[in-house]
Design a protein around this motif. Structure first.
Motif, PDB file in Angstrom:
ATOM      1  N   GLU A  82       1.068  -1.318   0.231  1.00  8.34           N
ATOM      2  CA  GLU A  82      -0.009   0.215  -0.180  1.00  8.34           C
ATOM      3  C   GLU A  82       0.340   0.987  -0.057  1.00  8.34           C
ATOM      4  O   GLU A  82       2.042   1.060   0.638  1.00  8.34           O
ATOM      5  CB  GLU A  82      -0.876  -0.100   1.425  1.00  8.34           C
ATOM      6  N   GLN A  83       0.656   1.985  -0.858  1.00  6.79           N
ATOM      7  CA  GLN A  83       1.752   3.056  -0.984  1.00  6.79           C
ATOM      8  C   GLN A  83       1.130   4.798  -1.068  1.00  6.79           C
ATOM      9  O   GLN A  83       0.235   4.422  -1.165  1.00  6.79           O
ATOM     10  CB  GLN A  83       2.590   3.440  -2.255  1.00  6.79           C
ATOM     11  N   GLU A  84       1.973   5.344  -0.438  1.00  9.04           N
ATOM     12  CA  GLU A  84       1.103   6.296  -0.131  1.00  9.04           C
ATOM     13  C   GLU A  84       2.235   7.629   0.083  1.00  9.04           C
ATOM     14  O   GLU A  84       2.916   7.258  -0.290  1.00  9.04           O
ATOM     15  CB  GLU A  84       0.541   6.925   1.709  1.00  9.04           C
ATOM     16  N   VAL A  85       1.605   9.041  -0.474  1.00 11.22           N
ATOM     17  CA  VAL A  85       2.588   9.862  -0.529  1.00 11.22           C
ATOM     18  C   VAL A  85       1.935  10.683   1.008  1.00 11.22           C
ATOM     19  O   VAL A  85       0.504  11.062   0.884  1.00 11.22           O
ATOM     20  CB  VAL A  85       2.081  10.906  -1.475  1.00 11.22           C
ATOM     21  N   LEU A  86       3.090  11.586   1.924  1.00 12.36           N
ATOM     22  CA  LEU A  86       2.602  12.244   3.314  1.00 12.36           C
ATOM     23  C   LEU A  86       3.272  13.222   2.918  1.00 12.36           C
ATOM     24  O   LEU A  86       4.323  14.105   1.925  1.00 12.36           O
ATOM     25  CB  LEU A  86       3.269  11.452   4.313  1.00 12.36           C
ATOM     26  N   PRO A  87       2.844  13.746   3.472  1.00  8.91           N
ATOM     27  CA  PRO A  87       3.246  15.856   3.115  1.00  8.91           C
ATOM     28  C   PRO A  87       3.944  16.323   3.801  1.00  8.91           C
ATOM     29  O   PRO A  87       4.650  17.008   4.510  1.00  8.91           O
ATOM     30  CB  PRO A  87       1.726  16.480   4.010  1.00  8.91           C
ATOM     31  N   VAL A  88       4.983  15.287   4.636  1.00  5.17           N
ATOM     32  CA  VAL A  88       6.657  15.169   4.930  1.00  5.17           C
ATOM     33  C   VAL A  88       8.061  15.450   4.122  1.00  5.17           C
ATOM     34  O   VAL A  88       7.715  14.307   3.279  1.00  5.17           O
ATOM     35  CB  VAL A  88       6.411  14.536   6.564  1.00  5.17           C
ATOM     36  N   GLY A  89       8.449  15.901   4.859  1.00  2.55           N
ATOM     37  CA  GLY A  89      10.374  15.214   4.453  1.00  2.55           C
ATOM     38  C   GLY A  89      11.004  14.373   4.327  1.00  2.55           C
ATOM     39  O   GLY A  89      11.320  13.734   3.681  1.00  2.55           O
ATOM     40  N   ASP A  90      10.527  13.443   5.588  1.00  6.94           N
ATOM     41  CA  ASP A  90      10.856  12.650   6.307  1.00  6.94           C
ATOM     42  C   ASP A  90      10.106  11.785   7.688  1.00  6.94           C
ATOM     43  O   ASP A  90       9.946  12.578   8.268  1.00  6.94           O
ATOM     44  CB  ASP A  90      12.668  13.008   6.800  1.00  6.94           C
ATOM     45  N   PHE A  91       8.770  10.692   6.877  1.00  6.91           N
ATOM     46  CA  PHE A  91       8.497  10.466   7.302  1.00  6.91           C
ATOM     47  C   PHE A  91       9.133   9.082   8.774  1.00  6.91           C
ATOM     48  O   PHE A  91       8.729   9.183  10.229  1.00  6.91           O
ATOM     49  CB  PHE A  91       7.538   9.448   6.801  1.00  6.91           C
ATOM     50  N   GLN A  92       9.980   8.436   8.623  1.00  4.59           N
ATOM     51  CA  GLN A  92      10.537   7.578   9.561  1.00  4.59           C
ATOM     52  C   GLN A  92      12.202   7.201  10.429  1.00  4.59           C
ATOM     53  O   GLN A  92      13.081   7.203  10.569  1.00  4.59           O
ATOM     54  CB  GLN A  92      10.250   6.486   9.416  1.00  4.59           C
ATOM     55  N   GLY A  93      12.752   8.555   8.756  1.00  4.13           N
ATOM     56  CA  GLY A  93      13.927   8.647   8.879  1.00  4.13           C
ATOM     57  C   GLY A  93      15.258   7.842   9.226  1.00  4.13           C
ATOM     58  O   GLY A  93      15.771   6.913   8.569  1.00  4.13           O
ATOM     59  N   THR A  94      14.322   5.899   8.721  1.00  9.76           N
ATOM     60  CA  THR A  94      15.452   5.031   7.634  1.00  9.76           C
ATOM     61  C   THR A  94      14.790   4.525   6.952  1.00  9.76           C
ATOM     62  O   THR A  94      13.074   4.796   6.338  1.00  9.76           O
ATOM     63  CB  THR A  94      15.501   4.310   9.289  1.00  9.76           C
ATOM     64  N   SER A  95      15.361   3.734   6.462  1.00  4.08           N
ATOM     65  CA  SER A  95      13.985   2.992   4.978  1.00  4.08           C
ATOM     66  C   SER A  95      13.903   1.602   5.144  1.00  4.08           C
ATOM     67  O   SER A  95      12.218   2.058   4.985  1.00  4.08           O
ATOM     68  CB  SER A  95      15.223   2.286   3.745  1.00  4.08           C
ATOM     69  N   VAL A  96      13.782   1.089   5.832  1.00  6.55           N
ATOM     70  CA  VAL A  96      12.630   0.197   6.218  1.00  6.55           C
ATOM     71  C   VAL A  96      12.710  -0.059   8.260  1.00  6.55           C
ATOM     72  O   VAL A  96      13.516   0.579   8.472  1.00  6.55           O
ATOM     73  CB  VAL A  96      12.829  -1.293   6.170  1.00  6.55           C
ATOM     74  N   MET A  97      11.080  -0.051   8.636  1.00 10.56           N
ATOM     75  CA  MET A  97      11.128   0.281   9.904  1.00 10.56           C
ATOM     76  C   MET A  97      10.084  -1.066  10.520  1.00 10.56           C
ATOM     77  O   MET A  97       9.041  -0.937   8.872  1.00 10.56           O
ATOM     78  CB  MET A  97       9.948   1.820  10.581  1.00 10.56           C
ATOM     79  N   ASN A  98      10.320  -1.885  10.498  1.00 14.39           N
ATOM     80  CA  ASN A  98       9.414  -2.895  11.557  1.00 14.39           C
ATOM     81  C   ASN A  98       8.701  -2.784  12.256  1.00 14.39           C
ATOM     82  O   ASN A  98       8.929  -2.551  13.451  1.00 14.39           O
ATOM     83  CB  ASN A  98      10.357  -4.392  11.388  1.00 14.39           C
ATOM     84  N   TYR A  99       8.047  -3.045  11.897  1.00 18.97           N
ATOM     85  CA  TYR A  99       6.136  -3.601  13.039  1.00 18.97           C
ATOM     86  C   TYR A  99       5.763  -4.770  14.204  1.00 18.97           C
ATOM     87  O   TYR A  99       4.977  -5.748  13.348  1.00 18.97           O
ATOM     88  CB  TYR A  99       4.712  -2.431  12.468  1.00 18.97           C
ATOM     89  N   PRO A 100       7.230  -5.359  14.307  1.00 18.36           N
ATOM     90  CA  PRO A 100       6.713  -6.933  15.586  1.00 18.36           C
ATOM     91  C   PRO A 100       5.029  -6.644  15.616  1.00 18.36           C
ATOM     92  O   PRO A 100       4.769  -7.464  15.653  1.00 18.36           O
ATOM     93  CB  PRO A 100       7.742  -7.184  15.942  1.00 18.36           C
ATOM     94  N   ASP A 101       4.690  -5.444  16.397  1.00 18.26           N
ATOM     95  CA  ASP A 101       3.315  -5.930  17.484  1.00 18.26           C
ATOM     96  C   ASP A 101       2.709  -6.984  16.200  1.00 18.26           C
ATOM     97  O   ASP A 101       1.976  -6.174  14.993  1.00 18.26           O
ATOM     98  CB  ASP A 101       2.762  -4.601  17.665  1.00 18.26           C
ATOM     99  N   ALA A 102       1.515  -8.142  16.907  1.00 16.78           N
ATOM    100  CA  ALA A 102       0.641  -8.849  16.345  1.00 16.78           C
ATOM    101  C   ALA A 102      -0.613  -7.622  15.641  1.00 16.78           C
ATOM    102  O   ALA A 102      -1.429  -7.306  14.880  1.00 16.78           O
ATOM    103  CB  ALA A 102      -0.298  -9.414  17.431  1.00 16.78           C
TER     104      ALA A 102
END
Ligand SMILES: O=c1ccn([C@@H]2O[C@H](COP(=O)(O)OP(=O)(O)O[C@H]3O[C@H](CO)[C@H](O)[C@H](O)[C@H]3O)[C@@H](O)[C@H]2O)c(=O)[nH]1
Length: 247
Positions: free
Chosen positions: A123-143
């Protein structure tokens, strides 16, 4: 558990693995987890390789340039199993060498049953910010979070210029692949491995068909491994077939 202990396993691995595979971890090969390096330093890179990177202009440009050769014709949107078009399995196997990189069970029309595969939805999204997460991949381990990770493309290429007020992110979701889906990961349970052996037996009976890639070999190959395996197939098998053939 032996690698990192129960608290870290429960925080980072248990629920992520449940989302990614929907398979009891006891059924999964240990190699899925042992591919993640554990180290006791502040080195926060993912792997231990000397060099990590991507093709400068991306994989698409890299493949297009390789295929841009007068001896190469690329024909897309052509189903190898559709006998109503000329380049189909029945017409070409045994006549010319074939490198097949689709799912091995599909090649044999699932004669020995289906291998299990995982596919991904994005699912792709364009967000109105210059940097969303500061890194290329963020994992979300929570169920409780339905996706496994978020990719933010600008961080894969820090050398490029990107707008300061927009960024593209992509959420990744994992599920079992149906026949019409694109398979991404072999699940590789004990039952799959048994079935794979029978398919491997069948591949030996195919004249001059070379099964390659994650799908053709039913192996969880990383990109560098897939490239290495392709190059050795050329050196060890294909070169000899084309010796003496004019370029
Ligand atoms: O936070 C995590 C990360 C991984 N895993 C377990 O470890 C396995 C392997 O995880 P990877 O992220 O290494 O596996 P992927 O193939 O999905 O990773 C892809 O993305 C990675 C970066 O995120 C690397 O680029 C890697 O080469 C590329 O194949 C997962 O299936 C999962 O079972 C977890 O439980 N929690």
């Amino acid at each position: 558990m032996n690698l990192i202990g129960r608290p870290l396993y429960e925080a980072f691995i248990r629920e992520y693995t449940a989302k990614q595979w929907q398979t009891d971890p006891k059924e999964l090969p240990a190699s899925i987890i042992s591919r993640l390096p554990v180290r006791y330093t502040y080195d926060n890179r993912y792997f231990n390789d000397t060099y990590e990177g991507l093709p400068v202009d991306g994989y698409t440009a890299w493949l297009e340039r390789m295929a841009d050769h007068p001896n190469i014709t690329v024909q897309l949107d052509t189903d190898f199993f559709d006998a109503s078009q000329p380049i189909n399995k029945q017409a070409v196997v045994g006549q010319v060498p074939v490198v097949y990189t689709g799912p091995v069970d599909r090649y044999f029309d699932y004669a020995e049953g289906e291998l299990s595969w995982r596919t991904l939805d994005f699912e792709q999204e364009v967000l109105p910010v210059g940097d969303f997460q500061g890194t290329s991949v963020m994992n979300y381990p929570d169920a409780g979070v339905p996706y496994t990770r978020i990719h933010e493309f600008r961080h894969f290429h820090p050398e490029r210029d990107y707008p300061n007020d927009k960024t593209v992110i992509m959420r990744e979701f994992s599920r079992f692949a149906e026949r019409s889906d694109e398979p991404y990961y072999p699940v590789n349970t004990a039952a799959d491995r048994e079935r794979l052996l029978t398919y491997r037996g069948l591949t030996e009976g195919e004249p001059e068909v070379f099964f390659g890639g994650r799908l053709g070999t039913y192996q969880y190959l990383d990109m560098h491994m897939a490239i290495g395996a392709a190059l050795s197939t050329v050196d060890n098998k294909l070169d000899a077939l084309f010796a003496g053939v004019d370029a």
